[in-house]
Design a protein around this motif. Structure first.
Motif, PDB file in Angstrom:
ATOM      1  N   HIS A 302       0.827  -1.206   0.000  1.00  0.00           N
ATOM      2  CA  HIS A 302       0.000   0.000   0.000  1.00  0.00           C
ATOM      3  C   HIS A 302       0.867   1.265   0.000  1.00  0.00           C
ATOM      4  O   HIS A 302       0.480   2.288  -0.586  1.00  0.00           O
ATOM      5  CB  HIS A 302      -0.930   0.005   1.210  1.00  0.00           C
ATOM      6  CG  HIS A 302      -2.137  -0.865   1.020  1.00  0.00           C
ATOM      7  ND1 HIS A 302      -2.532  -1.814   1.921  1.00  0.00           N
ATOM      8  CD2 HIS A 302      -3.044  -0.921   0.013  1.00  0.00           C
ATOM      9  CE1 HIS A 302      -3.627  -2.414   1.495  1.00  0.00           C
ATOM     10  NE2 HIS A 302      -3.956  -1.890   0.341  1.00  0.00           N
ATOM     11  N   ILE A 303       2.026   1.216   0.636  1.00  0.00           N
ATOM     12  CA  ILE A 303       2.926   2.371   0.617  1.00  0.00           C
ATOM     13  C   ILE A 303       3.321   2.707  -0.820  1.00  0.00           C
ATOM     14  O   ILE A 303       3.307   3.875  -1.225  1.00  0.00           O
ATOM     15  CB  ILE A 303       4.181   2.108   1.474  1.00  0.00           C
ATOM     16  CG1 ILE A 303       3.826   2.150   2.957  1.00  0.00           C
ATOM     17  CG2 ILE A 303       5.276   3.133   1.164  1.00  0.00           C
ATOM     18  CD1 ILE A 303       4.983   1.783   3.869  1.00  0.00           C
ATOM     19  N   ARG A 349       0.643  -7.970   8.025  1.00  0.00           N
ATOM     20  CA  ARG A 349       0.285  -6.919   8.974  1.00  0.00           C
ATOM     21  C   ARG A 349      -1.152  -6.437   8.780  1.00  0.00           C
ATOM     22  O   ARG A 349      -1.485  -5.818   7.778  1.00  0.00           O
ATOM     23  CB  ARG A 349       1.253  -5.744   8.897  1.00  0.00           C
ATOM     24  CG  ARG A 349       2.617  -6.093   9.488  1.00  0.00           C
ATOM     25  CD  ARG A 349       3.565  -4.895   9.516  1.00  0.00           C
ATOM     26  NE  ARG A 349       4.728  -5.207  10.334  1.00  0.00           N
ATOM     27  CZ  ARG A 349       5.884  -4.551  10.271  1.00  0.00           C
ATOM     28  NH1 ARG A 349       6.031  -3.545   9.436  1.00  0.00           N
ATOM     29  NH2 ARG A 349       6.878  -4.887  11.055  1.00  0.00           N
ATOM     30  N   GLU A 350      -1.964  -6.712   9.791  1.00  0.00           N
ATOM     31  CA  GLU A 350      -3.378  -6.318   9.735  1.00  0.00           C
ATOM     32  C   GLU A 350      -3.528  -4.808   9.664  1.00  0.00           C
ATOM     33  O   GLU A 350      -4.437  -4.295   9.034  1.00  0.00           O
ATOM     34  CB  GLU A 350      -4.111  -6.863  10.955  1.00  0.00           C
ATOM     35  CG  GLU A 350      -5.617  -6.644  10.890  1.00  0.00           C
ATOM     36  CD  GLU A 350      -6.373  -7.476  11.894  1.00  0.00           C
ATOM     37  OE1 GLU A 350      -7.396  -6.980  12.409  1.00  0.00           O
ATOM     38  OE2 GLU A 350      -5.955  -8.615  12.170  1.00  0.00           O
ATOM     39  N   TRP A 351      -2.648  -4.109  10.333  1.00  0.00           N
ATOM     40  CA  TRP A 351      -2.603  -2.648  10.196  1.00  0.00           C
ATOM     41  C   TRP A 351      -1.141  -2.231  10.234  1.00  0.00           C
ATOM     42  O   TRP A 351      -0.336  -2.822  10.929  1.00  0.00           O
ATOM     43  CB  TRP A 351      -3.399  -1.951  11.286  1.00  0.00           C
ATOM     44  CG  TRP A 351      -2.873  -2.212  12.682  1.00  0.00           C
ATOM     45  CD1 TRP A 351      -3.207  -3.249  13.498  1.00  0.00           C
ATOM     46  CD2 TRP A 351      -1.913  -1.432  13.399  1.00  0.00           C
ATOM     47  NE1 TRP A 351      -2.505  -3.168  14.676  1.00  0.00           N
ATOM     48  CE2 TRP A 351      -1.707  -2.067  14.663  1.00  0.00           C
ATOM     49  CE3 TRP A 351      -1.204  -0.259  13.112  1.00  0.00           C
ATOM     50  CZ2 TRP A 351      -0.833  -1.575  15.612  1.00  0.00           C
ATOM     51  CZ3 TRP A 351      -0.319   0.225  14.070  1.00  0.00           C
ATOM     52  CH2 TRP A 351      -0.156  -0.421  15.309  1.00  0.00           C
ATOM     53  N   PHE A 352      -0.815  -1.212   9.470  1.00  0.00           N
ATOM     54  CA  PHE A 352       0.566  -0.761   9.343  1.00  0.00           C
ATOM     55  C   PHE A 352       0.534   0.765   9.363  1.00  0.00           C
ATOM     56  O   PHE A 352       0.080   1.403   8.413  1.00  0.00           O
ATOM     57  CB  PHE A 352       1.144  -1.302   8.036  1.00  0.00           C
ATOM     58  CG  PHE A 352       2.626  -1.152   7.879  1.00  0.00           C
ATOM     59  CD1 PHE A 352       3.469  -1.006   8.967  1.00  0.00           C
ATOM     60  CD2 PHE A 352       3.203  -1.181   6.623  1.00  0.00           C
ATOM     61  CE1 PHE A 352       4.837  -0.876   8.814  1.00  0.00           C
ATOM     62  CE2 PHE A 352       4.568  -1.057   6.443  1.00  0.00           C
ATOM     63  CZ  PHE A 352       5.386  -0.906   7.543  1.00  0.00           C
ATOM     64  N   SER A 353       1.003   1.354  10.463  1.00  0.00           N
ATOM     65  CA  SER A 353       0.856   2.803  10.663  1.00  0.00           C
ATOM     66  C   SER A 353       1.448   3.622   9.527  1.00  0.00           C
ATOM     67  O   SER A 353       0.874   4.629   9.106  1.00  0.00           O
ATOM     68  CB  SER A 353       1.521   3.209  11.985  1.00  0.00           C
ATOM     69  OG  SER A 353       0.801   2.713  13.072  1.00  0.00           O
ATOM     70  N   TRP A 354       2.608   3.225   9.039  1.00  0.00           N
ATOM     71  CA  TRP A 354       3.247   3.950   7.947  1.00  0.00           C
ATOM     72  C   TRP A 354       2.342   3.948   6.718  1.00  0.00           C
ATOM     73  O   TRP A 354       2.119   4.988   6.085  1.00  0.00           O
ATOM     74  CB  TRP A 354       4.588   3.305   7.655  1.00  0.00           C
ATOM     75  CG  TRP A 354       5.460   4.001   6.650  1.00  0.00           C
ATOM     76  CD1 TRP A 354       5.244   5.194   6.026  1.00  0.00           C
ATOM     77  CD2 TRP A 354       6.718   3.532   6.163  1.00  0.00           C
ATOM     78  NE1 TRP A 354       6.276   5.493   5.168  1.00  0.00           N
ATOM     79  CE2 TRP A 354       7.199   4.489   5.246  1.00  0.00           C
ATOM     80  CE3 TRP A 354       7.488   2.394   6.408  1.00  0.00           C
ATOM     81  CZ2 TRP A 354       8.408   4.342   4.563  1.00  0.00           C
ATOM     82  CZ3 TRP A 354       8.694   2.256   5.738  1.00  0.00           C
ATOM     83  CH2 TRP A 354       9.154   3.217   4.830  1.00  0.00           C
ATOM     84  N   ALA A 355       1.781   2.789   6.378  1.00  0.00           N
ATOM     85  CA  ALA A 355       0.895   2.698   5.211  1.00  0.00           C
ATOM     86  C   ALA A 355      -0.386   3.498   5.427  1.00  0.00           C
ATOM     87  O   ALA A 355      -0.886   4.149   4.497  1.00  0.00           O
ATOM     88  CB  ALA A 355       0.565   1.236   4.928  1.00  0.00           C
TER      89      ALA A 355
END
Length: 374
Positions: A302-303, A349-355
């Protein structure tokens, strides 16, 4: 994130969407200012480290050095880890007018960063940094931790690891050198207009130009079918690695980072990166985009989609990518690290803060705001 440590890179990237709001919200500005101060305090603990503990309790991913500081979580030297704090400090100043974070710790941190960068321009001759870890090949450097042989003194800065925290194949990581050139120009402006240090301003400006010239000299090569392009990595002797990685800094993020190179080379490079000639570009039934050797084959990040959208000039394409990101969240309402090109329900990763932060940035940049200078 999902690891109990603070990465200099990720912590800066996570708050970047809030910079615009911080111009109107004192509490947000306070938080970002506090982060900048914490980052530079961490740099003074060990400028070669990429991630730090909340307290000096000796926690670590793996104890790679006998004398590893108890405040250091991991000591992978990455150019971008030293660039992001300068970038964040600069953006905070430009968008809020704040200067309190340009304190004594910042100034000492700048000296530490410049010393590392100058040393690593002569990695073979002057650097004592090595890194070995007895696990995956991507976790360790060759030649007993020294890394692949590079051409000392060519003007580029050596980096042990990529922003993925994976080891570099060749020592000169070009997207990170691009980033360094840009943030050194920021430092020159800070030195001139805030710190009022003429010598530091001249030094930073000259260093920025030196790296820029070295990139244009040593990192541009001809690639069949695409013409002259920027290499992802080089050794300064002529060997080049043609690819891109989803993590930022990346070649795809060149204009997002603010690096001004040869327009033709930039355009050719983008065509290459968004094609299957790039070994980490994947086309699938659910999405097409850039992934990383850090995650499974055929996993798109996503990034990277966010960077692709932010560096697009066509507004409709920006919206398409924004929608694609939302449509590939596997119903979680959050961005992941990587997802399968054919089935987004398979992801890392279910959630990725950077993304998540990158999704917010492309969303903001798609809106008709007058100020998008962050």
């Amino acid at each position: 994130g999902d690891i109990p440590a603070m990465w200099l890179r990720d912590s800066a990237a996570q708050v970047r969407p809030y910079l615009y709001l911080a111009a109107r919200d004192e509490e947000l500005a306070d938080i970002i200012e506090g982060l900048v101060k914490r980052q530079f305090a961490c740099i003074l603990i060990d400028p070669y480290a990429n991630a730090f503990n909340e307290k000096p309790d000796g926690s670590c991913w793996e104890k790679d050095f006998e004398d590893q500081d108890p405040g250091v979580w991991e000591r992978k030297y990455e150019i971008d880890s030293l660039c992001y704090p300068i970038q964040l400090a600069y953006f905070l100043w430009k968008l809020t007018g704040r200067t309190a974070h340009f304190d004594e710790t910042f100034r000492k941190g700048v000296d530490a960063i410049l010393k590392v960068f100058r040393t690593e321009q002569y990695h073979e001759e002057k650097s004592s940094y090595t890194f070995t870890r007895h696990s995956l090949y991507s976790e360790t450097l060759s030649r007993g931790g020294k890394g692949a042989l590079v051409n000392d003194g060519c003007g580029l800065i050596w980096s042990g690891f990529r922003p993925s925290d994976d080891a570099c194949d060749l020592g000169y990581l070009i997207p990170s050198n691009m980033f360094a050139s840009v943030v050194l120009s920021y430092l020159a402006e800070i030195a001139e207009k805030v710190l009022h240090e003429e010598e530091l301003a001249k030094e930073a400006a000259a260093f920025s130009r030196e790296i820029h010239d070295a990139i244009e000299t040593h990192a541009v090569a001809s690639l069949q079918g695409f013409g002259r392009v920027y290499a992802y990595e080089t050794d300064g002797f002529g060997q080049c690695r043609f690819m891109d990685d989803a993590n930022v800094p990346s070649l795809l993020a060149q204009t997002y980072l603010g690096y001004e190179g040869d327009p033709e080379v930039t355009a050719n490079t983008r065509r290459f990166l968004l094609s299957e000639a790039n070994p980490y570009y994947y086309e699938g039934s659910a999405a097409s985009g850039i992934g990383s050797p850090h995650t499974p084959t055929s996993y798109i990040w996503h990034i990277a989609l966010a960077v692709q959208g932010m560096t697009e000039t066509d507004k409709e394409e920006k919206y398409r990518i924004l929608k694609l990101m939302a449509d590939t969240d596997a119903g979680k309402g959050m961005m992941h690290e990587g997802f399968d090109k054919n089935d987004p329900s398979h992801y890392t990763r279910e959630w990725f803060s950077w993304a998540n932060a990158m999704y917010c940035i492309i969303w903001v940049m798609s809106l008709p705001y007058k100020r998008r200078d962050f």
